[in-house]
Structures are given as structure tokens and as C-alpha cells.
Design a protein around this motif. Structure first.
Motif, PDB file in Angstrom:
ATOM      1  N   MET A   1       0.907  -1.061   0.026  1.00 10.13           N
ATOM      2  CA  MET A   1       0.045  -0.069   0.152  1.00 10.13           C
ATOM      3  C   MET A   1       0.899   1.227   0.057  1.00 10.13           C
ATOM      4  SD  MET A   1      -3.028   0.994   2.715  1.00 10.13           S
ATOM      5  CE  MET A   1      -4.395   1.161   1.774  1.00 10.13           C
ATOM      6  N   ASP A   2       0.563   2.129  -0.903  1.00 11.85           N
ATOM      7  CA  ASP A   2       1.334   3.271  -0.992  1.00 11.85           C
ATOM      8  C   ASP A   2       0.720   4.346   0.182  1.00 11.85           C
ATOM      9  OD1 ASP A   2       2.625   5.740  -1.725  1.00 11.85           O
ATOM     10  OD2 ASP A   2       2.373   5.516  -3.881  1.00 11.85           O
ATOM     11  N   TRP A   3       1.312   4.427   1.276  1.00 10.12           N
ATOM     12  CA  TRP A   3       0.631   5.482   2.342  1.00 10.12           C
ATOM     13  C   TRP A   3       1.068   6.776   2.030  1.00 10.12           C
ATOM     14  CZ3 TRP A   3      -2.333   3.493   5.902  1.00 10.12           C
ATOM     15  CH2 TRP A   3      -2.281   2.216   6.238  1.00 10.12           C
ATOM     16  N   GLN A   4       2.098   7.315   1.261  1.00 11.92           N
ATOM     17  CA  GLN A   4       2.258   8.352   1.028  1.00 11.92           C
ATOM     18  C   GLN A   4       1.491   9.064   0.047  1.00 11.92           C
ATOM     19  OE1 GLN A   4       5.966   9.294  -0.652  1.00 11.92           O
ATOM     20  NE2 GLN A   4       5.646  11.412  -0.658  1.00 11.92           N
ATOM     21  N   LEU A   5       0.890   8.312  -0.785  1.00 11.09           N
ATOM     22  CA  LEU A   5      -0.033   8.597  -1.950  1.00 11.09           C
ATOM     23  C   LEU A   5      -1.432   8.845  -1.236  1.00 11.09           C
ATOM     24  CD1 LEU A   5      -1.080   9.292  -4.910  1.00 11.09           C
ATOM     25  CD2 LEU A   5      -1.193   6.831  -5.199  1.00 11.09           C
ATOM     26  N   LEU A   6      -1.762   7.713  -0.312  1.00 11.65           N
ATOM     27  CA  LEU A   6      -3.040   7.893   0.334  1.00 11.65           C
ATOM     28  C   LEU A   6      -3.452   9.138   1.247  1.00 11.65           C
ATOM     29  CD1 LEU A   6      -5.594   6.298   1.433  1.00 11.65           C
ATOM     30  CD2 LEU A   6      -4.201   5.505   3.338  1.00 11.65           C
ATOM     31  N   PHE A   7      -2.039   9.536   2.090  1.00 13.41           N
ATOM     32  CA  PHE A   7      -2.156  10.780   2.778  1.00 13.41           C
ATOM     33  C   PHE A   7      -2.465  11.825   2.021  1.00 13.41           C
ATOM     34  CE2 PHE A   7      -0.453   7.778   6.302  1.00 13.41           C
ATOM     35  CZ  PHE A   7      -1.644   7.644   6.935  1.00 13.41           C
ATOM     36  N   LEU A   8      -1.483  11.933   0.828  1.00 17.12           N
ATOM     37  CA  LEU A   8      -1.513  13.104   0.036  1.00 17.12           C
ATOM     38  C   LEU A   8      -2.963  13.440  -0.584  1.00 17.12           C
ATOM     39  CD1 LEU A   8       0.220  15.189  -1.549  1.00 17.12           C
ATOM     40  CD2 LEU A   8       0.449  13.677  -3.260  1.00 17.12           C
ATOM     41  N   SER A   9      -3.622  12.128  -0.922  1.00 17.52           N
ATOM     42  CA  SER A   9      -4.669  12.613  -1.498  1.00 17.52           C
ATOM     43  C   SER A   9      -5.842  12.980  -0.540  1.00 17.52           C
ATOM     44  CB  SER A   9      -5.234  11.037  -2.490  1.00 17.52           C
ATOM     45  OG  SER A   9      -5.377   9.923  -1.631  1.00 17.52           O
TER      46      SER A   9
END
Length: 92
Positions: A1-9
Motif C-alpha cells: 500500500m502506498d501510504w504517501q499517496l493515500l495521505f497526500l490525496s
């Protein structure tokens, strides 16, 4: 899971939705309602559906158009909307 992309979005959408007209409409509806939880469910479902449509369309369109072109188109549309808002303010 791409946590950085999740939190960025999440952060981008959360900050852009604060104080916009959909939040103000939700505030008004819940203030006039005897059952604010249904207003929450309805507004959350609407935002979820609108986001799902955006993700689906973005995924499909990116097959045919490069990401840079999509960003340029989105930037141009936002610039047009901003100019229209400024022009409408000048008329009043």
C-alpha cells in the motif's frame, strides 16, 4: 500500500473541501434537519461517488492522454473558472 499517496490525496481533498459550497450546503441542511446523521450519510455518499467517478475517469483518460497533458487541461479549466469568477465580480 502506498501510504504517501493515500495521505497526500486525503490531505489535498480535505483541505480543498473545507469551506467550499458543498460543505456550506451540508451545514445548512443539517441545521434545518431533525436527523443530521442522514445528512451526513447523504453528503458522504455523494462525495464518495463524485470521487469514484473522478478516479475512474482519470484512470481511463490517462490511457489515451499523457499525465502532463491532463494536468495542463485541468490547469487551463481552473484558470478559465477563476477568470469567469473575477469577471462576474466586476459586473456587480
Amino acid at each position: 500500500m502506498d501510504w504517501q499517496l493515500l495521505f497526500l490525496s486525503f490531505g489535498t481533498i480535505f483541505l480543498s473541501e473545507l469551506g467550499d459550497k458543498s460543505q456550506l450546503a451540508t451545514l445548512t441542511l443539517s441545521g434545518n434537519s431533525a436527523a443530521p446523521r442522514y445528512v451526513f450519510i447523504g453528503s458522504a455518499a455523494a462525495l464518495l461517488l463524485a470521487s469514484a467517478i473522478g478516479v475512474f475517469l482519470g484512470d481511463r483518460i490517462s490511457i489515451f492522454l499523457p499525465t502532463q497533458l491532463l494536468k495542463a487541461i485541468a490547469s487551463g479549466l481552473f484558470a478559465i473558472m477563476a477568470m469567469r469568477l473575477f469577471m462576474n465580480d466586476a459586473d456587480t
